[in-house]
Structure formats: C-alpha cells, structure tokens
Design a protein around this motif. Structure first.
Motif, short mmCIF file in Angstrom:
data_model
loop_
_atom_site.label_atom_id
_atom_site.label_comp_id
_atom_site.label_asym_id
_atom_site.label_seq_id
_atom_site.Cartn_x
_atom_site.Cartn_y
_atom_site.Cartn_z
N ILE A 146 0.86 -1.19 0.00
CA ILE A 146 0.00 0.00 0.00
C ILE A 146 0.90 1.24 0.00
O ILE A 146 2.01 1.19 0.54
CB ILE A 146 -0.96 -0.02 1.23
CG1 ILE A 146 -2.01 1.08 1.17
CG2 ILE A 146 -0.19 0.02 2.55
CD1 ILE A 146 -3.14 0.89 2.20
N THR A 147 0.44 2.32 -0.64
CA THR A 147 1.24 3.54 -0.72
C THR A 147 0.45 4.73 -0.19
O THR A 147 -0.74 4.88 -0.49
CB THR A 147 1.67 3.79 -2.19
OG1 THR A 147 2.49 2.70 -2.63
CG2 THR A 147 2.47 5.09 -2.32
N THR A 148 1.13 5.57 0.59
CA THR A 148 0.54 6.80 1.10
C THR A 148 0.90 7.97 0.19
O THR A 148 2.08 8.17 -0.12
CB THR A 148 1.05 7.10 2.53
OG1 THR A 148 0.64 6.05 3.40
CG2 THR A 148 0.49 8.42 3.05
N MET A 195 -3.56 4.23 -1.18
CA MET A 195 -4.10 3.36 -2.23
C MET A 195 -3.37 2.02 -2.10
O MET A 195 -2.14 1.95 -2.15
CB MET A 195 -3.90 3.98 -3.61
CG MET A 195 -4.73 5.26 -3.80
SD MET A 195 -4.40 6.13 -5.34
CE MET A 195 -5.46 5.22 -6.48
N GLY A 196 -4.15 0.96 -1.90
CA GLY A 196 -3.59 -0.38 -1.76
C GLY A 196 -3.33 -0.98 -3.12
O GLY A 196 -4.02 -0.66 -4.10
N HIS A 197 -2.29 -1.84 -3.19
CA HIS A 197 -2.06 -2.55 -4.46
C HIS A 197 -2.09 -4.05 -4.29
O HIS A 197 -1.52 -4.78 -5.09
CB HIS A 197 -0.80 -2.07 -5.16
CG HIS A 197 0.13 -1.20 -4.35
ND1 HIS A 197 1.10 -1.67 -3.53
CD2 HIS A 197 0.17 0.15 -4.25
CE1 HIS A 197 1.73 -0.68 -2.96
NE2 HIS A 197 1.20 0.45 -3.35
N ILE A 198 -2.73 -4.54 -3.20
CA ILE A 198 -2.88 -5.99 -3.03
C ILE A 198 -4.33 -6.37 -3.35
O ILE A 198 -5.24 -5.58 -3.13
CB ILE A 198 -2.48 -6.44 -1.61
CG1 ILE A 198 -3.34 -5.78 -0.51
CG2 ILE A 198 -1.01 -6.12 -1.34
CD1 ILE A 198 -3.02 -6.26 0.90
N GLY A 199 -4.50 -7.58 -3.86
CA GLY A 199 -5.83 -8.03 -4.26
C GLY A 199 -5.78 -8.56 -5.68
O GLY A 199 -4.73 -8.52 -6.34
N ARG A 200 -6.91 -9.07 -6.15
CA ARG A 200 -6.95 -9.75 -7.44
C ARG A 200 -7.01 -8.77 -8.60
O ARG A 200 -8.04 -8.66 -9.28
CB ARG A 200 -8.17 -10.69 -7.46
CG ARG A 200 -8.07 -11.79 -8.50
CD ARG A 200 -6.96 -12.71 -8.15
NE ARG A 200 -6.94 -13.91 -8.97
CZ ARG A 200 -6.00 -14.85 -8.82
NH1 ARG A 200 -5.05 -14.71 -7.94
NH2 ARG A 200 -6.04 -15.92 -9.58
N PHE A 201 -5.93 -8.02 -8.80
CA PHE A 201 -5.87 -7.13 -9.97
C PHE A 201 -4.42 -6.91 -10.37
O PHE A 201 -3.49 -7.28 -9.64
CB PHE A 201 -6.60 -5.81 -9.72
CG PHE A 201 -6.24 -5.13 -8.43
CD1 PHE A 201 -5.05 -4.46 -8.29
CD2 PHE A 201 -7.12 -5.15 -7.35
CE1 PHE A 201 -4.72 -3.82 -7.10
CE2 PHE A 201 -6.80 -4.51 -6.15
CZ PHE A 201 -5.59 -3.85 -6.03
N ASP A 202 -4.25 -6.32 -11.54
CA ASP A 202 -2.90 -6.14 -12.08
C ASP A 202 -2.64 -4.67 -12.41
O ASP A 202 -3.46 -3.80 -12.11
CB ASP A 202 -2.70 -7.04 -13.30
CG ASP A 202 -3.68 -6.73 -14.42
OD1 ASP A 202 -4.38 -5.69 -14.32
OD2 ASP A 202 -3.78 -7.52 -15.37
N ALA A 203 -1.51 -4.42 -13.05
CA ALA A 203 -1.08 -3.05 -13.31
C ALA A 203 -2.06 -2.30 -14.24
O ALA A 203 -2.17 -1.07 -14.16
CB ALA A 203 0.33 -3.05 -13.90
#
Ligand SMILES: *Cc1c(COP(=O)(O)O)cnc(C)c1O
Length: 395
Positions: free
Chosen positions: A307-309, A347-355
């Motif tokens: 996740i990024t702040t 904004m989180g970037h973990i979960g069932r999705f890609d770039a």
C-alpha cells in the motif's frame, strides 16, 4: 505457473484499493457456496491442508514451525500470539511506527503485561542499532514485537536488522506480518519465534480468521500463559493436534474460500510471483500518480508492494471526502490516510488485480481532479518539509 486471469468485479462492485478486505477472485467467492459441518471429516481434512500449506509457505526453515489458525480478524490472532507467547512475568518491547504497533502495545497493556514502546511516530522505521541500545539498557525485556509492513503508512520495516539485534541480545522476536505474509518473503534464516497474518490479506481470501506460525518448541512451553480462554494459541493448537478440530465454531465458509485462495496463490507462482505482481502494481500506480503531480510520503526504497501513502493536494478545491465519493462512483474504493502531521490518503495494491487496473485507477484520479477543479496535485509546503526530514532521518 498459469497466467493470472483478472476478472472485472461482478455486478458493478468497485475495486477495493484497500489493505484487506480486498478484491478476491470469483472462484474464491464461489468456494463459499456450500455448507460444511465443523466436526465432519471433510472439514477436518480441509483444516489439516490449510495448516500444512501455510507452514510450507515458510520454505525450508519452516520444518520447526506449526500453524495455529484463530477465529476473528487479524487483531484477534495478534492478541492471542502476544498473550500466549509473552509470559505473565515477561516484558515486551514494541517497535511502533504506526497504528498497528500501537495496537499491539495497547493489547499487551490491556492484558497486564509489562511493555515498553519505541514509538517512531507516523512512519520512521525502527532501526537495529536502536533496538540493540534499548535491549542493552533493559535486561528485563524478554520479547520484541516488530511490524513487518506497517500498513498505516505502507512502510516495509527493516526486519533483518531488527531480528539480528534481538537475536544478538538473546531475546525473542514476534512478528506481525499481517499485510506482508504471502507476498514479501521473510529474509532467509530470520530468527523469530512466531509470526501472524490473516485470511484477507496477501493470500487473497475473505475475512474470518487469522493464523500464527509458531516455533513448535516455543508453543509447547507456553501452556498456561494466556490471559484469555478463547485467545489461547496453546489450547487452540492442542485441540488441532488432538482432534483435528477448531475449538468453538470455525469460520467454515472462510476456510473453504481460503483453500481456494491458497491454490490460486500456488498456481500464480507462490510468494515470489505474488510479490512481483504487487510490486508491478505499485510501480504503475506510483508512476501514474507522480505523473499527475502527487507526491508519495516515502522515498522509493521504503515503499512496500502492499500500500502507498500519497499526500493530499494543497489546492483548496481538493476535499478528500468528495474525492473518495467520486472515485467510488468510478469503481475504486480508496483508504483515508493515518498521518498526524499532514493530510494524506492511501491506495492499496494488493488483491486480485494487475497493473492495468492500477493504470485505470490513475486515469480515474485524473478525471476526478478535473471534475473537482483541482489544478495542481502538489502537496502543501509542510508535507514537503516533512518528506525532506524523513529522507534525512532515513538516509
Ligand atoms: C490488517 C492488519 C492487522 C489486523 O487488523 P484487523 O483489522 O484486525 O484485521 C494487524 N496488523 C497489520 C500490520 C495489518 O495490516
């Protein structure tokens, strides 16, 4: 390894750019469409497979570990780990740089354990040398609690140097790897007694239980430590070993979903592939957001794949609640920030999705800024001063 198929969310559901619950695959959700008896041999076999698969994720060093699942959200298993593994006569040093470190300290205080906190504020990482100094000063500290990825800012804490300092001083290390396990490999040979994570983080299951991976000998010696009947890792483990069953009602549907999620984790290529996808998600997101003029709180080398702040823009036309609602209308759920000094969001970037989904999110952010009349996404001067201070301190 099979190429990952990204399904659009069903029924207009938004993408969850949050650190859990997170977006899951359709097949993970579909695995819950059956009712299982908790005592039945089918479910006992599922529990056995769940425990063995999680131990196997530790890799070659995992042979000395056992897995104890625990009902509830992640905080329940954190509390169970602390209450079971820090004896009543022990003393804990909590390394805090955000909400989850502070929560661990609060749990220890609540259960009456002696606790000291190294509080580094909103995000500055606890360093090995600080741990060495604190342990030298206080020989009564028996356990050190470290947060692997502190999800409140997204920082990946320097676990190796912390573990080294703890081992050198002859104390024991307990790790909250809630938001990292399954995507961030543990440093090879890391000396630690236990770590905890939960069903709805990087394994991409649904909420309902957490799990502890504990050195078997350490757990065997922990009988009678726990302050709580339900949150007793030893008693929970003893029942798994005795009957193969959970004590008290298990989250049967969540376990079914989690086994499917573990299969998908393995099909994707395990920890390395999962971490690589999340890292690529982060890179696409951060590049896109910087392209719009946003600034990240942390310098690149401290950014986690989780996740990024981002700082909120200084432009008075930017109002987070409005920004949030408009992003939701475009299919993306964001997460408010947790910094005490300046306004931020995550904004989180973990979960069932890609770039590609990340790039769609950035496109949506750009469109929403336009709608709101925000002409610059640059943060206020105070944020930049804070960032420079951080970069100096973290150099
Ligand atoms: C998610 C998380 C927890 C547990 O939070 P719950 O809301 O109780 O599931 C604990 N520590 C970290 C670092 C986390 O990211």
């Amino acid at each position: 390894m099979t190429p990952l198929k990204i399904e659009q969310p069903q029924g207009g559901e938004p993408w969850l750019l949050t650190p859990g619950p997170l977006s899951t695959s359709y097949s993970v959700k579909a695995a819950m469409l059956r009712d299982l008896g908790s005592w039945d041999s089918d479910f006992r076999a599922m529990t056995a497979r769940l425990r063995a698969t999680l131990v196997a994720l530790l890799g070659p060093g995992g042979a000395d570990f056992t897995c104890v699942p625990m009902q509830g959200s992640g905080s329940f298993v954190v509390e169970a780990m602390l209450g079971t593994l820090v004896p009543r006569t022990g003393k804990a040093l909590v390394l805090a740089n955000g909400a989850y470190g502070l929560r661990a300290a609060a749990a220890l205080r609540q259960m009456g354990r002696a606790v000291e906190v190294l509080d580094k504020g909103d995000y500055l990482p606890p360093r090995g040398a600080e741990v060495t100094a604190l342990l030298a000063r206080d020989p009564s500290i028996t356990h050190v609690i470290a947060i692997h990825c502190e999800t409140s800012s997204g920082i990946l804490n320097p676990l190796s140097e912390i573990a080294e300092a703890v081992a050198e001083a002859g104390r024991r290390l307990l790790v909250d790897s809630m938001s990292a396990f399954g995507a961030v490999a543990l440093p090879k040979g890391l000396p630690f007694d236990a770590l905890v994570s939960s069903a709805n983080k990087c394994i991409e299951g649904v909420p309902g239980f957490g799990f502890a991976l504990v050195r078997r000998g350490v757990l065997e010696a922990a009988q009678g430590n726990a302050h709580s009947l339900a949150l007793d890792l030893y008693a929970q483990w003893a029942e798994f070993e005795r009957s193969g069953q959970w004590r008290y009602t298990p989250p049967t549907h969540t376990v079914a979903a989690f086994l499917q999620a573990l299969d998908e984790h393995n099909d994707e290529g395990g920890v390395a592939a999962r971490g690589a996808r999340y890292g690529a998600n982060r890179d696409a997101l951060v590049a896109g957001m910087r392209g719009l003029g946003f600034e990240t709180l942390l310098a690149d080398r401290w950014l986690s794949p989780i996740i990024t702040t981002f700082f909120c823009p200084a432009d008075p036309a930017f109002v987070f609640a409005d920004f949030y609602d408009r992003m939701k209308a475009r299919g993306f759920i964001l997460y408010p920030g947790k910094l005490t000094v300046v306004d931020s969001f995550r904004m989180g970037h973990i979960g069932r999705f890609d770039a590609d989904v990340m790039r769609d999110a950035v496109t949506a952010v750009g469109a929403v800024l336009n709608e709101m009349g925000v002409t610059s996404a640059a943060p206020p001067g105070a944020a930049l001063v804070e960032k420079q201070r951080a970069e100096r301190e973290m150099a």
